[in-house]
Design a protein around this motif. Sequence first.
Motif, PDB file in Angstrom:
ATOM      1  N   ILE A 116       1.207  -9.974  -4.101  1.00 41.45           N
ATOM      2  CA  ILE A 116       0.642  -9.773  -2.767  1.00 41.45           C
ATOM      3  C   ILE A 116      -0.856  -9.492  -2.871  1.00 41.45           C
ATOM      4  O   ILE A 116      -1.662 -10.035  -2.114  1.00 41.45           O
ATOM      5  N   THR A 117      -1.252  -8.677  -3.845  1.00 38.98           N
ATOM      6  CA  THR A 117      -2.661  -8.334  -4.008  1.00 38.98           C
ATOM      7  C   THR A 117      -3.489  -9.532  -4.471  1.00 38.98           C
ATOM      8  O   THR A 117      -4.648  -9.671  -4.089  1.00 38.98           O
ATOM      9  N   MET A 118      -2.903 -10.404  -5.295  1.00 44.67           N
ATOM     10  CA  MET A 118      -3.642 -11.581  -5.773  1.00 44.67           C
ATOM     11  C   MET A 118      -3.910 -12.582  -4.660  1.00 44.67           C
ATOM     12  O   MET A 118      -4.837 -13.381  -4.758  1.00 44.67           O
ATOM     13  N   THR A 119      -3.119 -12.550  -3.619  1.00 41.17           N
ATOM     14  CA  THR A 119      -3.302 -13.482  -2.517  1.00 41.17           C
ATOM     15  C   THR A 119      -4.407 -12.952  -1.614  1.00 41.17           C
ATOM     16  O   THR A 119      -4.272 -11.864  -1.050  1.00 41.17           O
ATOM     17  N   PRO A 120      -5.519 -13.678  -1.476  1.00 39.12           N
ATOM     18  CA  PRO A 120      -6.628 -13.200  -0.649  1.00 39.12           C
ATOM     19  C   PRO A 120      -6.186 -12.892   0.774  1.00 39.12           C
ATOM     20  O   PRO A 120      -5.393 -13.611   1.370  1.00 39.12           O
ATOM     21  N   GLY A 121      -6.705 -11.786   1.296  1.00 40.88           N
ATOM     22  CA  GLY A 121      -6.373 -11.369   2.649  1.00 40.88           C
ATOM     23  C   GLY A 121      -5.287 -10.325   2.710  1.00 40.88           C
ATOM     24  O   GLY A 121      -5.034  -9.758   3.769  1.00 40.88           O
ATOM     25  N   THR A 122      -4.624 -10.049   1.577  1.00 35.95           N
ATOM     26  CA  THR A 122      -3.595  -9.010   1.534  1.00 35.95           C
ATOM     27  C   THR A 122      -3.796  -8.147   0.299  1.00 35.95           C
ATOM     28  O   THR A 122      -4.195  -8.643  -0.761  1.00 35.95           O
ATOM     29  N   VAL A 123      -3.520  -6.850   0.462  1.00 36.42           N
ATOM     30  CA  VAL A 123      -3.640  -5.911  -0.657  1.00 36.42           C
ATOM     31  C   VAL A 123      -2.474  -4.935  -0.588  1.00 36.42           C
ATOM     32  O   VAL A 123      -2.235  -4.323   0.458  1.00 36.42           O
ATOM     33  N   SER A 124      -1.750  -4.774  -1.679  1.00 34.30           N
ATOM     34  CA  SER A 124      -0.724  -3.742  -1.760  1.00 34.30           C
ATOM     35  C   SER A 124      -1.444  -2.425  -2.000  1.00 34.30           C
ATOM     36  O   SER A 124      -2.174  -2.288  -2.976  1.00 34.30           O
ATOM     37  N   THR A 125      -1.245  -1.476  -1.095  1.00 34.23           N
ATOM     38  CA  THR A 125      -1.994  -0.231  -1.199  1.00 34.23           C
ATOM     39  C   THR A 125      -1.168   0.952  -1.687  1.00 34.23           C
ATOM     40  O   THR A 125      -1.721   1.891  -2.224  1.00 34.23           O
ATOM     41  N   ASN A 126       0.144   0.905  -1.494  1.00 33.38           N
ATOM     42  CA  ASN A 126       0.957   2.055  -1.873  1.00 33.38           C
ATOM     43  C   ASN A 126       2.418   1.644  -2.012  1.00 33.38           C
ATOM     44  O   ASN A 126       2.908   0.812  -1.258  1.00 33.38           O
ATOM     45  N   ILE A 127       3.086   2.252  -2.980  1.00 31.88           N
ATOM     46  CA  ILE A 127       4.533   2.099  -3.130  1.00 31.88           C
ATOM     47  C   ILE A 127       5.129   3.485  -2.936  1.00 31.88           C
ATOM     48  O   ILE A 127       4.689   4.446  -3.575  1.00 31.88           O
ATOM     49  N   ARG A 128       6.092   3.592  -2.058  1.00 30.13           N
ATOM     50  CA  ARG A 128       6.742   4.899  -1.865  1.00 30.13           C
ATOM     51  C   ARG A 128       7.363   5.359  -3.177  1.00 30.13           C
ATOM     52  O   ARG A 128       7.851   4.539  -3.957  1.00 30.13           O
ATOM     53  N   LEU A 129       7.347   6.657  -3.403  1.00 29.58           N
ATOM     54  CA  LEU A 129       7.888   7.199  -4.646  1.00 29.58           C
ATOM     55  C   LEU A 129       9.352   6.850  -4.840  1.00 29.58           C
ATOM     56  O   LEU A 129       9.803   6.669  -5.971  1.00 29.58           O
ATOM     57  N   ASP A 130      10.099   6.739  -3.756  1.00 23.25           N
ATOM     58  CA  ASP A 130      11.514   6.394  -3.891  1.00 23.25           C
ATOM     59  C   ASP A 130      11.736   4.889  -4.021  1.00 23.25           C
ATOM     60  O   ASP A 130      12.866   4.429  -4.146  1.00 23.25           O
ATOM     61  N   GLY A 131      10.649   4.101  -3.985  1.00 23.81           N
ATOM     62  CA  GLY A 131      10.756   2.651  -4.157  1.00 23.81           C
ATOM     63  C   GLY A 131      11.355   1.932  -2.970  1.00 23.81           C
ATOM     64  O   GLY A 131      11.820   0.800  -3.105  1.00 23.81           O
ATOM     65  N   SER A 132      11.327   2.555  -1.799  1.00 26.27           N
ATOM     66  CA  SER A 132      11.968   1.932  -0.635  1.00 26.27           C
ATOM     67  C   SER A 132      11.050   0.994   0.133  1.00 26.27           C
ATOM     68  O   SER A 132      11.532   0.106   0.845  1.00 26.27           O
ATOM     69  N   SER A 133       9.734   1.177   0.009  1.00 24.57           N
ATOM     70  CA  SER A 133       8.835   0.306   0.761  1.00 24.57           C
ATOM     71  C   SER A 133       7.470   0.211   0.087  1.00 24.57           C
ATOM     72  O   SER A 133       7.115   1.020  -0.767  1.00 24.57           O
ATOM     73  N   LEU A 134       6.754  -0.791   0.529  1.00 25.71           N
ATOM     74  CA  LEU A 134       5.439  -1.113   0.003  1.00 25.71           C
ATOM     75  C   LEU A 134       4.495  -1.168   1.195  1.00 25.71           C
ATOM     76  O   LEU A 134       4.806  -1.820   2.201  1.00 25.71           O
ATOM     77  N   LEU A 135       3.362  -0.482   1.113  1.00 26.46           N
ATOM     78  CA  LEU A 135       2.379  -0.513   2.191  1.00 26.46           C
ATOM     79  C   LEU A 135       1.357  -1.593   1.868  1.00 26.46           C
ATOM     80  O   LEU A 135       0.766  -1.594   0.789  1.00 26.46           O
ATOM     81  N   ILE A 136       1.164  -2.517   2.797  1.00 24.92           N
ATOM     82  CA  ILE A 136       0.295  -3.677   2.582  1.00 24.92           C
ATOM     83  C   ILE A 136      -0.794  -3.681   3.651  1.00 24.92           C
ATOM     84  O   ILE A 136      -0.504  -3.517   4.843  1.00 24.92           O
ATOM     85  N   HIS A 137      -2.037  -3.875   3.211  1.00 24.33           N
ATOM     86  CA  HIS A 137      -3.125  -4.077   4.167  1.00 24.33           C
ATOM     87  C   HIS A 137      -3.349  -5.578   4.306  1.00 24.33           C
ATOM     88  O   HIS A 137      -3.439  -6.296   3.310  1.00 24.33           O
TER      89      HIS A 137
END
Length: 165
Positions: A116-137
Motif C-alpha cells: 500500500i505504501t509503495m503505491t503512490p497516493g497511499t501510505v500505511s500509517t499505523n497497524i493496530r497492536l491487535d492486528g485487526s486493522s491498518l490505518l491508511i492515508h
Amino acid sequence: MKALGRYLPTPTLSLVLLVVWLLMVRSLAPGQVLLGLVLAVGIPLLTQGFWEPLPRVKHPLKLVWFVLVVLWDIAKANVHVSLLILLPRREPHPGFVEYPLEVKDRLAITLLANTITMTPGTVSTNIRLDGSSLLIHVLDLDDEQALIREIRDRYERPLKEIFEC
C-alpha cells in the motif's frame, strides 16, 4: 544437506550479503571475496536467534502474478498522482481509512502495508497492536468502501493465497 543448513540457516540472505558486500567494495579481489563470505556466513549465524521462521510460499506463480499486479498499480498510481499535481482541475480529497484486516500472519500484514505504501497516493500509517486493522492515508479519497474492496481483492486475498494463511 543438514550440515549445510546448520552453517547457512538463510542461504538467500547469505547470498544477498555477499553480493551487497562485493558491490560496496567494488572489488573481486580474493581478500574481499573471502571477507564477504565470512560476513555472509557469520552474520546469519550470529543473528538466527532473532529471526522468526518465515512462512513458505505455497503458490509461487501467484506470487509472480501478485508482483506484476503491484507493479502495474504503481505505474497507474504514478500517472494519477502526476495528473493531480500537474493538472489541478479539482482539489484532491485526502483522508484516512481504517482498513479491517482479514489476514493475521505478521509477514502478510507487513507485505500488505508495504504494498500500500509503495503505491503512490497511499501510505500505511499505523497497524493496530491487535492486528485487526491498518490505518491508511489516501491522497485522493472518493469512495472509502470502494478503496477497501480494491485493496482486499487486489492485495490481501492474493497474499492469503500465496502464503495460505
